[in-house]
Design a protein around this motif. Structure first.
Motif, mmCIF file in Angstrom:
data_model
loop_
_atom_site.group_PDB
_atom_site.id
_atom_site.type_symbol
_atom_site.label_atom_id
_atom_site.label_comp_id
_atom_site.label_asym_id
_atom_site.label_seq_id
_atom_site.Cartn_x
_atom_site.Cartn_y
_atom_site.Cartn_z
ATOM 1 N N ILE A 1 0.824 -1.214 0.000
ATOM 2 C CA ILE A 1 0.000 0.000 0.000
ATOM 3 C C ILE A 1 0.856 1.260 0.000
ATOM 4 N N GLY A 2 2.174 1.085 0.024
ATOM 5 C CA GLY A 2 3.084 2.231 -0.005
ATOM 6 C C GLY A 2 4.478 1.764 -0.367
ATOM 7 N N GLY A 3 5.458 2.595 -0.091
ATOM 8 C CA GLY A 3 6.837 2.232 -0.380
ATOM 9 C C GLY A 3 7.279 2.671 -1.764
ATOM 10 N N SER A 4 8.574 2.504 -2.007
ATOM 11 C CA SER A 4 9.195 3.042 -3.215
ATOM 12 C C SER A 4 9.391 2.008 -4.315
ATOM 13 N N TRP A 5 8.947 0.759 -4.107
ATOM 14 C CA TRP A 5 9.150 -0.274 -5.123
ATOM 15 C C TRP A 5 8.015 -1.290 -5.024
ATOM 16 N N GLY A 6 7.919 -2.155 -6.043
ATOM 17 C CA GLY A 6 6.927 -3.213 -6.015
ATOM 18 C C GLY A 6 6.054 -3.218 -7.252
ATOM 19 N N THR A 7 4.858 -3.805 -7.125
ATOM 20 C CA THR A 7 3.919 -3.846 -8.246
ATOM 21 C C THR A 7 3.592 -2.423 -8.696
ATOM 22 N N ALA A 8 3.148 -2.322 -9.939
ATOM 23 C CA ALA A 8 2.852 -0.996 -10.499
ATOM 24 C C ALA A 8 1.670 -0.332 -9.807
ATOM 25 N N TYR A 9 0.829 -1.115 -9.171
ATOM 26 C CA TYR A 9 -0.329 -0.586 -8.455
ATOM 27 C C TYR A 9 -0.116 -0.768 -6.953
ATOM 28 N N LYS A 10 -0.934 -0.129 -6.158
ATOM 29 C CA LYS A 10 -0.941 -0.310 -4.706
ATOM 30 C C LYS A 10 -2.305 -0.866 -4.324
ATOM 31 N N GLY A 11 -2.305 -2.027 -3.670
ATOM 32 C CA GLY A 11 -3.565 -2.698 -3.401
ATOM 33 C C GLY A 11 -3.555 -3.497 -2.114
ATOM 34 N N PHE A 12 -4.573 -4.327 -1.953
ATOM 35 C CA PHE A 12 -4.725 -5.126 -0.738
ATOM 36 C C PHE A 12 -5.524 -6.372 -1.077
ATOM 37 N N ARG A 13 -5.567 -7.326 -0.153
ATOM 38 C CA ARG A 13 -6.222 -8.612 -0.369
ATOM 39 C C ARG A 13 -7.538 -8.677 0.377
ATOM 40 N N MET A 14 -8.542 -9.256 -0.281
ATOM 41 C CA MET A 14 -9.811 -9.553 0.350
ATOM 42 C C MET A 14 -9.928 -11.059 0.555
ATOM 43 N N VAL A 15 -10.558 -11.462 1.669
ATOM 44 C CA VAL A 15 -10.746 -12.879 1.987
ATOM 45 C C VAL A 15 -12.194 -13.085 2.421
ATOM 46 N N GLU A 16 -12.842 -14.107 1.862
ATOM 47 C CA GLU A 16 -14.232 -14.414 2.185
ATOM 48 C C GLU A 16 -14.343 -15.891 2.553
ATOM 49 N N VAL A 17 -14.843 -16.184 3.755
ATOM 50 C CA VAL A 17 -15.093 -17.550 4.190
ATOM 51 C C VAL A 17 -16.578 -17.828 3.994
ATOM 52 N N MET A 18 -16.881 -18.882 3.218
ATOM 53 C CA MET A 18 -18.264 -19.200 2.885
ATOM 54 C C MET A 18 -18.876 -20.150 3.918
ATOM 55 N N ASP A 19 -20.188 -20.313 3.822
ATOM 56 C CA ASP A 19 -20.892 -21.215 4.721
ATOM 57 C C ASP A 19 -20.387 -22.648 4.631
ATOM 58 N N ASP A 20 -19.948 -23.080 3.434
ATOM 59 C CA ASP A 20 -19.453 -24.449 3.277
ATOM 60 C C ASP A 20 -17.966 -24.566 3.600
ATOM 61 N N ASN A 21 -17.396 -23.501 4.140
ATOM 62 C CA ASN A 21 -15.991 -23.405 4.564
ATOM 63 C C ASN A 21 -15.008 -23.261 3.402
ATOM 64 N N THR A 22 -15.512 -23.066 2.202
ATOM 65 C CA THR A 22 -14.634 -22.659 1.112
ATOM 66 C C THR A 22 -14.134 -21.239 1.393
ATOM 67 N N VAL A 23 -12.883 -20.993 1.039
ATOM 68 C CA VAL A 23 -12.309 -19.659 1.189
ATOM 69 C C VAL A 23 -12.007 -19.104 -0.194
ATOM 70 N N ALA A 24 -12.559 -17.939 -0.475
ATOM 71 C CA ALA A 24 -12.267 -17.230 -1.719
ATOM 72 C C ALA A 24 -11.423 -16.010 -1.390
ATOM 73 N N THR A 25 -10.406 -15.755 -2.185
ATOM 74 C CA THR A 25 -9.544 -14.607 -1.911
ATOM 75 C C THR A 25 -9.066 -13.991 -3.215
ATOM 76 N N TYR A 26 -8.908 -12.678 -3.208
ATOM 77 C CA TYR A 26 -8.536 -11.948 -4.406
ATOM 78 C C TYR A 26 -7.886 -10.626 -3.999
ATOM 79 N N ILE A 27 -7.183 -10.043 -4.941
ATOM 80 C CA ILE A 27 -6.528 -8.752 -4.757
ATOM 81 C C ILE A 27 -7.429 -7.639 -5.308
ATOM 82 N N LEU A 28 -7.502 -6.529 -4.611
ATOM 83 C CA LEU A 28 -8.076 -5.301 -5.152
ATOM 84 C C LEU A 28 -6.925 -4.331 -5.406
ATOM 85 N N ASN A 29 -6.895 -3.724 -6.599
ATOM 86 C CA ASN A 29 -5.672 -3.001 -6.986
ATOM 87 C C ASN A 29 -5.792 -1.483 -7.218
ATOM 88 N N PRO A 30 -6.470 -0.699 -6.402
ATOM 89 C CA PRO A 30 -7.327 -1.086 -5.283
ATOM 90 C C PRO A 30 -8.805 -1.119 -5.638
#
Length: 285
Positions: free
Chosen positions: A233-262
């Motif tokens: 989310i900051g700093g002087s180097w890295g991916t071209a975008y600044k983003g964060f990760r989302m995590v969703e735990v479902m009722d069946d205990n599957t976990v879905a996760t993805y990056i928002l950029n942002p």
């Protein structure tokens, strides 16, 4: 952007199977509505508040706004700020906290190698120790330091981690957040084979979240455990975008996760239950 629109306009989704294999599924196969989300949280790292010659103030303002927007659209139970909150100067720590206090959901922090304060100062600022755990419903979170006041790259405290894993061994899911990558996959990772060996014995460890490596935004795997990176989310180097990760735990205990950029989704994964694989083997499947 709703999920159906997202799935129709992105590349195939990678699935992590219970046997440790990975395969791709087409977006059309995953376009049907998923089970209800029972826990939703964000993971962000590497804000480097105060780093010279960077836009650290606007970086923080932007990411906080985007995380709060996610919370407004679909409630977040928590946000984890996974290390390098500041850039070396301890005087910046309370100022960074003032910024993070603008988050509209509960948030928790880990120490990174640029968060160069002692534990007393850390506790005074954040009201939590270097190593700490919390629960959201039945979801367990273990947050551990991987550095010190000098900024060394360290492995997590094995005694503390073992005690926590044993305490929560009957929990459906354990999520671990540490700043330093514990496998030498990357230039700045650490070699922590004893930590990896410990984790493989606890099948309810669903994922380990890593910061530190600003140029990493996807998943790596060791001993059937997903290690997930979240860009920066900051700093002087890295991916071209600044983003964060989302995590969703479902009722069946599957976990879905993805990056928002942002604002747009990237690198979506669905993580199946490692414990389910063990149960299936026991039932002769």
């Amino acid at each position: 952007m709703n999920r159906r629109h997202f799935l129709k306009n992105t590349t195939p989704v990678l699935l992590l199977l219970t046997n440790g294999n990975m395969l791709y599924r087409s977006v059309s196969e995953l376009a049907s509505p998923r089970n209800k989300v029972k826990c939703r949280f964000a993971v962000a790292s590497d804000g480097h508040f105060g780093e010279p010659k960077t836009t650290w103030e606007s970086n923080y303002n932007s990411i906080i706004s985007h995380i709060n927007l996610q919370h407004k659209q679909s409630k977040l139970q928590a946000c984890i700020i996974n290390g390098d909150i500041i850039h070396n100067d301890p005087a910046m720590m309370p100022l960074a906290k003032q910024q993070l206090d603008q988050l509209k959901m509960p948030y928790y922090v880990t120490q990174g190698n640029h968060d160069r304060v002692n534990e007393e100062a850390w506790r005074k600022t954040w009201n939590m120790p270097f190593n700490h755990s919390f629960e959201i419903g039945k979801q367990v979170f273990l947050l551990a330091t991987t550095s010190n006041e000098k900024g060394d790259f360290l492995c997590p405290d094995l005694d503390w981690m073992r005690a926590q894993l044993e305490k929560y061994k009957k929990a459906p899911n354990v999520f671990i957040a540490i700043h330093i990558t514990p496998v030498k996959w990357t230039e700045y990772g650490a070699d922590c084979p004893e930590f990896i060996s410990l984790l493989k014995d606890y099948k309810n460890v669903r994922a380990v979240f890593n910061g530190h490596d600003h140029d990493q935004d996807d998943m790596k795997e060791r001993e059937g455990i997903p290690f997930l990176f979240d860009s920066h989310i900051g700093g002087s180097w890295g991916t071209a975008y600044k983003g964060f990760r989302m995590v969703e735990v479902m009722d069946d205990n599957t976990v879905a996760t993805y990056i928002l950029n942002p604002a747009e989704k990237m690198n979506e994964h669905m993580l199946q239950d490692r414990q389910a694989a063990v149960r299936a083997i026991g039932n002769g499947k």
